[in-house]
Design an enzyme around this catalytic site. Structure first.
Site, PDB file in Angstrom:
ATOM      1  N   ASP A 229      55.721  36.983  41.080  1.00 17.12           N
ATOM      2  CA  ASP A 229      56.479  38.163  41.476  1.00 17.12           C
ATOM      3  C   ASP A 229      57.689  37.727  42.304  1.00 17.12           C
ATOM      4  OD1 ASP A 229      54.944  37.369  43.700  1.00 17.12           O
ATOM      5  OD2 ASP A 229      55.086  39.358  44.577  1.00 17.12           O
ATOM      6  N   HIS A 561      52.402  32.422  34.591  1.00 17.28           N
ATOM      7  CA  HIS A 561      52.814  33.785  34.925  1.00 17.28           C
ATOM      8  C   HIS A 561      54.020  33.772  35.866  1.00 17.28           C
ATOM      9  CE1 HIS A 561      52.222  38.077  35.572  1.00 17.28           C
ATOM     10  NE2 HIS A 561      52.387  37.858  36.856  1.00 17.28           N
ATOM     11  N   ASP A 609      46.165  29.394  28.965  1.00 12.67           N
ATOM     12  CA  ASP A 609      47.603  29.251  29.191  1.00 12.67           C
ATOM     13  C   ASP A 609      48.329  30.427  28.562  1.00 12.67           C
ATOM     14  OD1 ASP A 609      50.057  28.204  29.918  1.00 12.67           O
ATOM     15  OD2 ASP A 609      50.212  26.909  28.154  1.00 12.67           O
ATOM     16  N   GLU A 618      48.769  31.650  37.195  1.00 15.36           N
ATOM     17  CA  GLU A 618      49.877  31.923  38.087  1.00 15.36           C
ATOM     18  C   GLU A 618      50.480  30.617  38.599  1.00 15.36           C
ATOM     19  OE1 GLU A 618      50.629  35.199  41.570  1.00 15.36           O
ATOM     20  OE2 GLU A 618      48.775  34.072  41.598  1.00 15.36           O
TER      21      GLU A 618
END
Length: 647
Positions: A229, A561, A609, A618
């Site tokens: 994020d 991610h 993955d 992540e």
């Protein structure tokens, strides 16, 4: 951390630092899934499964993963005089013959495997093999067992310098508030500055608080985006910047450690050529942000640090940072964040003093101020429920942060008050609190950072006190080395109940940092071997035959991610940059993709993955920091710091 999950029911009683860390991550998953649905990443039916992790009891069929060859090796390679071991998955119970071949196919060595039985982490029947006696450098080596050939690898002494550079470049890639230059990272990774003053709402240069927290605005620009994020969290930034500074500080305290590869003009940072070691330039980018997060004088809770800053709602997926249009918000100060600032700023003060005395003095003043504020407000905790738009990072046990901050302030200043806080702390005599047995150091378990520095950095402890501190480090290393020796895959990680935690690879690496420090202190081979075996695990010698670092090894993770590095979702966007560490196996399966793909998985097999499998795949600053530390340490070994005959 970009995602984790609020449980359907209240979390059970905490039983240790590792459990706390995992549960906090899980508490933001519902918010993350909501955002993923809104962005079209998940269907509502898939999201309905969240909060009900798969049971792993008898009778549950484990998923069949594509693991390639059953012969598992470090896919990057082995140091010339280091241990060279591998594992083969086989139904055979009697020893098999292994053959080492050079790139041209010629046989260079052979031997027999050693049956190891069922590996509990993978539920695989395995045998191990050892070719440490081979010391001829070369590329393209393979090991063949029972007609099956391993991935290729190298033997040599200069294998990990590029990994150090790439692992450290990860931080420049993820800087906030500055243009990422194609000349430093290549065209596909270049981008405009994210969340700078040109952004909507002036980005991070003019940020309001969440309603009810404050009535003013702050410039909190700079720093590193935390993970997948675009939030920035003081408690994750603290451990990350500390470990980067420690990688440099080790070059001033450890015999054979080489400062040159971290020096001015050696890393991918725009400040190169300014007379300051490049690794400190990178650390300063984060430190400046941490300093901006301190509540100014004259305001309520002055001297404390805001816990985090991120979007009002979860950032859409994918979103390049400069294209984020959401309002940014500051979240209430916390004792944990304040102590992270105190610790990191105190360390920064002593390291920057030779290069920028004014900045060093500013850091020390901020550290002292933060310590005073935290001792005046020792129980202001971040809420586990504050997970709208970013991870909660809740932490109600801050004894470890007090210990770490006191240790760093004492090392830097020598002041009696900080020494007393260290020596009187119950953690000073608690091995499990300093170095968790079933896990490792983490953002929620930071006391060990202080202990490692007390053991290695010159300070005013008495000789007896210093010996006691070093004994704690070596006792912890003994336990991690024993875990490595017991594991068929050599991994220095033995989680409680055998269940792998969110970000298990970072815990493996942090245990390796303890082992490496013990080796620096004692020179004992068992610590060195356990570090190298841990690196073997991370780079492919593991149950999945998976290198968890982008760009390293034939079977490497490359769909981690991330909001911008999202090639799997949009082919116009790049894969993660080389040197990016995936979180790794996670028994919790706290995202719908992992839950669907991995139901019934053995602990070390709970990884995929996949871009949206955020609970296993992540990437974060606090996982890449120990990777960079270890890559630097191992590259020093190859350069002669610990060259020795194979044990």
């Amino acid at each position: 951390m970009s995602h984790a999950a609020p449980p359907v029911r209240p979390a059970p009683d905490r039983t240790g630092p590792t459990d706390r860390a995992g549960r906090r991550r899980r508490r933001t998953l519902a918010a993350a899934v909501t955002a993923a649905i809104a962005a079209g990443a998940l269907s509502a039916p898939a999201a309905m499964a969240v909060g009900h992790p798969a049971r792993h009891g008898a009778g549950t069929a484990a998923p069949k993963a594509d693991t390639g060859s059953p012969v598992r090796v470090n896919q990057v390679g082995y140091l010339t005089y280091g241990p060279k071991k591998g594992t083969v998955v086989t139904s055979a119970t009697k020893p098999l013959t292994w053959t080492l071949r050079a790139a041209d196919g010629t046989e260079r060595a052979h031997g027999t495997t050693t049956p190891a039985g069922i590996d509990p982490s993978s539920r695989q029947n395995v045998q191990t093999f050892d070719f440490s006696a081979v010391t001829e450098a070369g590329k393209g080596y393979t090991v063949t067992i029972d007609g099956k050939k391993s991935e290729p690898f190298t033997i040599g002494d200069h294998l990990y310098g590029s990994l150090r550079g790439d692992a450290l470049a990860y931080f420049y890639h993820n800087r906030s508030g500055i243009k990422i230059d194609a000349d430093l990272v290549g065209r596909e990774y270049a981008r405009p500055a994210g969340h700078d003053k040109a952004a909507p709402h002036r980005g991070d240069t003019d940020v309001p608080c969440v309603k009810g927290v404050c009535d003013y605005r702050r410039n909190v620009s700079g720093g590193w985006y935390d993970a997948g994020d675009q939030g920035k969290y003081v408690v994750n930034g603290g451990i990350s910047v500390a470990q980067l500074m420690s990688a440099y500080e080790r070059t001033r305290t450890a015999k054979g450690a080489d400062a040159a590869p971290l020096g001015d003009g050696r890393l991918r940072v725009p400040e190169r050529g300014n007379g300051v070691p490049d690794i400190l330039d990178e650390a300063r980018w984060e430190m400046e942000f941490l300093l901006r997060m301190q509540v100014p004088q004259g305001k309520p809770l002055a001297g404390m640090a805001f816990h985090k800053v991120h979007d009002r709602h979860w950032t859409g997926f994918p979103t390049r940072p400069d294209q984020d249009t959401q309002q940014r918000e500051l979240h209430k100060p916390s004792t944990a964040a304040t102590l992270n600032l105190a610790a990191a700023a105190a360390q920064s003060a002593r390291l920057f003093k030779p290069y920028d005395p004014d900045f060093a003095a500013r850091c020390l003043h901020a550290a002292r101020t933060a310590w005073a504020a935290a001792t005046a407000h020792p129980k202001i905790f971040a809420s586990d429920k504050d997970s709208t738009g970013g991870g909660a990072y809740g932490d109600r046990n801050v004894g470890d942060e007090f210990y770490w901050a006191a240790a760093e302030l004492f090392i830097t200043t020598g002041d009696h008050g900080y020494a007393k806080a260290v020596l009187d702390s119950p953690l000073h005599r608690d091995l499990d609190a300093l170095f968790p047995r079933g896990g490792g150091m983490s953002w929620s378990s930071t006391a060990g950072l202080g202990e490692l520095d007390l053991a290695t950095v010159p300070n005013k402890l008495t000789a007896k006190q210093r010996a006691q501190v070093r004994a704690m480090v070596t006792k912890a290393a003994d336990r991690y080395a024993a875990d490595s020796a017991k594991s068929a895959y050599g991994v220095p990680y033995a989680p409680k109940d055998g269940k792998y935690e969110w970000g298990s690879n970072s815990q493996v690496l942090n245990n390796m940092v303890v082992l490496a420090t013990a080796h620096d202190l004692t020179g004992k081979d068992r610590y060195l071997d356990a570090v190298l075996r841990g690196l073997d695990y991370v780079l492919g010698e593991n149950p999945l035959n998976q290198s968890y670092v982008t760009g390293y090894g034939e079977r490497n993770s490359h769909n981690q991610h991330h909001r911008f590095w999202a090639h799997q979702r949009d082919h116009r966007l790049p894969h993660p940059a080389p040197g990016s560490l995936a979180g790794g196996p996670n028994s919790g399966l706290q995202d719908p993709v992992a839950k669907k793909k991995l139901k019934g998985c053995a602990p070390a097999m709970c990884y995929t993955d996949d871009l949206m499998a955020f609970s296993t795949n992540e990437i974060t600053i606090n996982w890449n920091a120990p990777l960079a530390w270890i890559a630097s340490y191992v590259d020093d070994l190859g350069n002669g710091a610990a060259a020795r005959p194979a044990s």
